[in-house]
Design a protein around this motif. Sequence first.
Motif, PDB file in Angstrom:
ATOM      1  N   GLU A 135     -18.024  58.070 -48.422  1.00 41.72           N
ATOM      2  CA  GLU A 135     -18.926  58.870 -49.269  1.00 41.72           C
ATOM      3  C   GLU A 135     -18.776  60.359 -48.960  1.00 41.72           C
ATOM      4  OE1 GLU A 135     -23.719  59.309 -50.103  1.00 41.72           O
ATOM      5  OE2 GLU A 135     -22.798  57.319 -50.074  1.00 41.72           O
ATOM      6  N   LEU A 136     -18.751  60.714 -47.700  1.00 42.14           N
ATOM      7  CA  LEU A 136     -18.633  62.123 -47.333  1.00 42.14           C
ATOM      8  C   LEU A 136     -17.270  62.693 -47.725  1.00 42.14           C
ATOM      9  CD1 LEU A 136     -20.331  62.031 -43.818  1.00 42.14           C
ATOM     10  CD2 LEU A 136     -21.272  63.041 -45.905  1.00 42.14           C
ATOM     11  N   ALA A 137     -16.211  61.906 -47.521  1.00 45.01           N
ATOM     12  CA  ALA A 137     -14.865  62.385 -47.848  1.00 45.01           C
ATOM     13  C   ALA A 137     -14.672  62.531 -49.349  1.00 45.01           C
ATOM     14  CB  ALA A 137     -13.817  61.438 -47.278  1.00 45.01           C
ATOM     15  N   ARG A 140     -21.082  71.655 -44.099  1.00 41.23           N
ATOM     16  CA  ARG A 140     -21.559  71.791 -45.464  1.00 41.23           C
ATOM     17  C   ARG A 140     -22.811  70.960 -45.751  1.00 41.23           C
ATOM     18  NH1 ARG A 140     -16.232  73.134 -45.545  1.00 41.23           N
ATOM     19  NH2 ARG A 140     -15.482  74.466 -47.255  1.00 41.23           N
ATOM     20  N   THR A 141     -23.123  70.034 -44.883  1.00 39.88           N
ATOM     21  CA  THR A 141     -24.282  69.168 -45.123  1.00 39.88           C
ATOM     22  C   THR A 141     -25.433  69.430 -44.155  1.00 39.88           C
ATOM     23  OG1 THR A 141     -23.181  67.472 -43.779  1.00 39.88           O
ATOM     24  CG2 THR A 141     -22.972  67.273 -46.174  1.00 39.88           C
ATOM     25  N   LEU A 181     -21.874  62.445 -38.395  1.00 42.95           N
ATOM     26  CA  LEU A 181     -21.525  62.031 -39.755  1.00 42.95           C
ATOM     27  C   LEU A 181     -22.622  61.161 -40.372  1.00 42.95           C
ATOM     28  CD1 LEU A 181     -17.726  61.266 -39.348  1.00 42.95           C
ATOM     29  CD2 LEU A 181     -18.764  63.206 -40.518  1.00 42.95           C
ATOM     30  N   CYS A 182     -23.214  60.283 -39.562  1.00 44.84           N
ATOM     31  CA  CYS A 182     -24.328  59.465 -40.074  1.00 44.84           C
ATOM     32  C   CYS A 182     -25.492  60.353 -40.506  1.00 44.84           C
ATOM     33  CB  CYS A 182     -24.784  58.477 -39.001  1.00 44.84           C
ATOM     34  SG  CYS A 182     -23.605  57.156 -38.656  1.00 44.84           S
ATOM     35  N   LEU A 183     -25.808  61.341 -39.683  1.00 47.31           N
ATOM     36  CA  LEU A 183     -26.870  62.284 -40.047  1.00 47.31           C
ATOM     37  C   LEU A 183     -26.469  63.098 -41.269  1.00 47.31           C
ATOM     38  CD1 LEU A 183     -27.870  63.541 -36.483  1.00 47.31           C
ATOM     39  CD2 LEU A 183     -29.106  61.908 -37.921  1.00 47.31           C
ATOM     40  N   ALA A 184     -25.184  63.426 -41.376  1.00 47.21           N
ATOM     41  CA  ALA A 184     -24.702  64.220 -42.503  1.00 47.21           C
ATOM     42  C   ALA A 184     -24.852  63.479 -43.826  1.00 47.21           C
ATOM     43  CB  ALA A 184     -23.241  64.611 -42.281  1.00 47.21           C
ATOM     44  N   VAL A 185     -24.546  62.174 -43.823  1.00 47.94           N
ATOM     45  CA  VAL A 185     -24.649  61.435 -45.085  1.00 47.94           C
ATOM     46  C   VAL A 185     -26.108  61.241 -45.478  1.00 47.94           C
ATOM     47  CG1 VAL A 185     -24.704  59.015 -44.269  1.00 47.94           C
ATOM     48  CG2 VAL A 185     -23.478  59.606 -46.373  1.00 47.94           C
ATOM     49  N   LEU A 186     -26.992  61.088 -44.487  1.00 51.98           N
ATOM     50  CA  LEU A 186     -28.424  61.009 -44.781  1.00 51.98           C
ATOM     51  C   LEU A 186     -28.936  62.342 -45.326  1.00 51.98           C
ATOM     52  CD1 LEU A 186     -29.583  59.049 -41.588  1.00 51.98           C
ATOM     53  CD2 LEU A 186     -29.558  58.166 -43.930  1.00 51.98           C
ATOM     54  N   PRO A 191     -25.643  53.975 -42.467  1.00 53.61           N
ATOM     55  CA  PRO A 191     -25.807  55.017 -41.438  1.00 53.61           C
ATOM     56  C   PRO A 191     -26.902  54.716 -40.427  1.00 53.61           C
ATOM     57  CG  PRO A 191     -26.629  55.782 -43.566  1.00 53.61           C
ATOM     58  CD  PRO A 191     -25.895  54.507 -43.819  1.00 53.61           C
ATOM     59  N   VAL A 192     -27.984  54.058 -40.857  1.00 51.13           N
ATOM     60  CA  VAL A 192     -29.078  53.767 -39.926  1.00 51.13           C
ATOM     61  C   VAL A 192     -28.630  52.749 -38.871  1.00 51.13           C
ATOM     62  CG1 VAL A 192     -31.359  52.720 -39.723  1.00 51.13           C
ATOM     63  CG2 VAL A 192     -30.910  54.377 -41.542  1.00 51.13           C
ATOM     64  N   LEU A 193     -27.979  51.677 -39.306  1.00 52.19           N
ATOM     65  CA  LEU A 193     -27.517  50.664 -38.347  1.00 52.19           C
ATOM     66  C   LEU A 193     -26.397  51.216 -37.468  1.00 52.19           C
ATOM     67  CD1 LEU A 193     -27.582  47.337 -40.403  1.00 52.19           C
ATOM     68  CD2 LEU A 193     -29.259  48.243 -38.794  1.00 52.19           C
ATOM     69  N   ALA A 194     -25.543  52.059 -38.046  1.00 52.54           N
ATOM     70  CA  ALA A 194     -24.489  52.673 -37.232  1.00 52.54           C
ATOM     71  C   ALA A 194     -25.095  53.566 -36.155  1.00 52.54           C
ATOM     72  CB  ALA A 194     -23.542  53.475 -38.121  1.00 52.54           C
TER      73      ALA A 194
END
Length: 476
Positions: free
Chosen positions: A74-76, A91-92, A381-386, A408-411
């Motif tokens: 998703e981020l990429a 950027r996020t 990255l998990c925080l970034a996608v959230l 992202p939460v489980l990761a």
Amino acid sequence: MSDPSSSPSTPSAPPLRRGLKVLGTLLITLSAITPASSVFIIAPGVVGQAGSGAFWSFVIAAVVGVFMAFVYAELASAYPLSGGEYAIVGRTLGRLPGFVILGLLVITQLLIIAVIALGVGTYLAVLIPGVPGPVVAAVTTAAATVLAVFDIKLNAWITGIFLAIEMIALVVVSALGLLDPARSLGELLTAPVTVTEGVVAPASAGLIVGAAAVAIFAYNGYGSAVYFGEETTDAKRGIARAILWALAITVVAELVPITAVLLGAPSLPDLFASGNMMGLFVATKAGATVNTVISLAIALAIVNAVLAIILISARMVFSTGRDTAWPGAVSRGLAAIHPRTGTPWIATLVTGGFATLLCFVDEGRLLVVTGTSLVAVYAALCLAVLAGRRNGTTAHAAYRMPWFPVAPVLALAALAYVIWQNAMDPAVGRTSLLITLGVCAVAALYYALVLRGRGQWVLRGPAGEENSTPEPVESV
């Protein structure tokens, strides 16, 4: 007078050449993961800890890998940039967190090249006993650096050929175990065992989950496809596909031979006690000649990984120059594109040069420094996608993960467990955590005292567009 090269209004460096199809990006990404090296170098550590429960450790790690692949994809697809993780986080989540991740990557990417290159001598020693490991690693790294300067399409073909040899070796190992099993699959699934002080005992859930923390690193690398986003056609869709396919192929390429070894080993206690588990397995099942051939194939796989990771790291270093992370002359040099090959040639030479020198540093020290940095990058990255979903910075993403925000939460929960495991290890893990925190602190100080004061760090893309994302830290 301020240096104009570091001004926010400075136009971006010439763009990288878009010459890769998704397949080429996938081949380089898989080469960087190097499944054969993971099976022969990382997997024995998992087996040594969890015994035959290593099968479940790798299954658990694969589930975590799926979560992280969704995050990466998703981020990429929103930011398919050569800066990779730091460009996305900047950027996020904001420039300060982005530069902290950059600090981690600059240190660890160069060290990882040296760590992997040092494995070449280990497997060449089967053919040439007494070969000096650091010298072989340095020559390998220097040669790979020269190749990395050439056209990216040529390098995709080179890595593809080496990758095919690597996969053939894994197919042979898989066949040796699956076609002549010593125990049933049901026994492996329902009654995993380990050996403690020479006594065979059931492998506990704690051992299996703990070993999964190591298995996660065996699959790592699928997100590296993002570094070729500026050289891949239809990158916003293609990079996401490359990431997801890279994980799927990696899981199969690693889990199948590991399962085959655990099923086919004549004696599990002997396997667990061996200092060279995979070599023992191959030599026992097929003889010394096949073991020599397989060892040479693994050496080629490591060489291939060195080339692929130099390609990846050079693009990240190039991006730092384009974003004027360093003094003006340094940034201009790193952002240079070769007029004929269309590659970041100075960034490639700098990357390979430093990595070559690092081949003469003690491998144990290199591993301690790099040990937990990946966990910090994954967590960011998990925080970034959230955050991207919340503040709209990833609203334009071409790929959206299913079941958001489960992945992202489980990761993050799994990564928290890995951090706790490291904190409980005073010998290596705790030291590695402290070094990671130290690198983060130095990067944050550099940003606050140098870049922020001068307004020099501007996040740029391939067309020279600047980042308009507000800085969360400064918006209070």
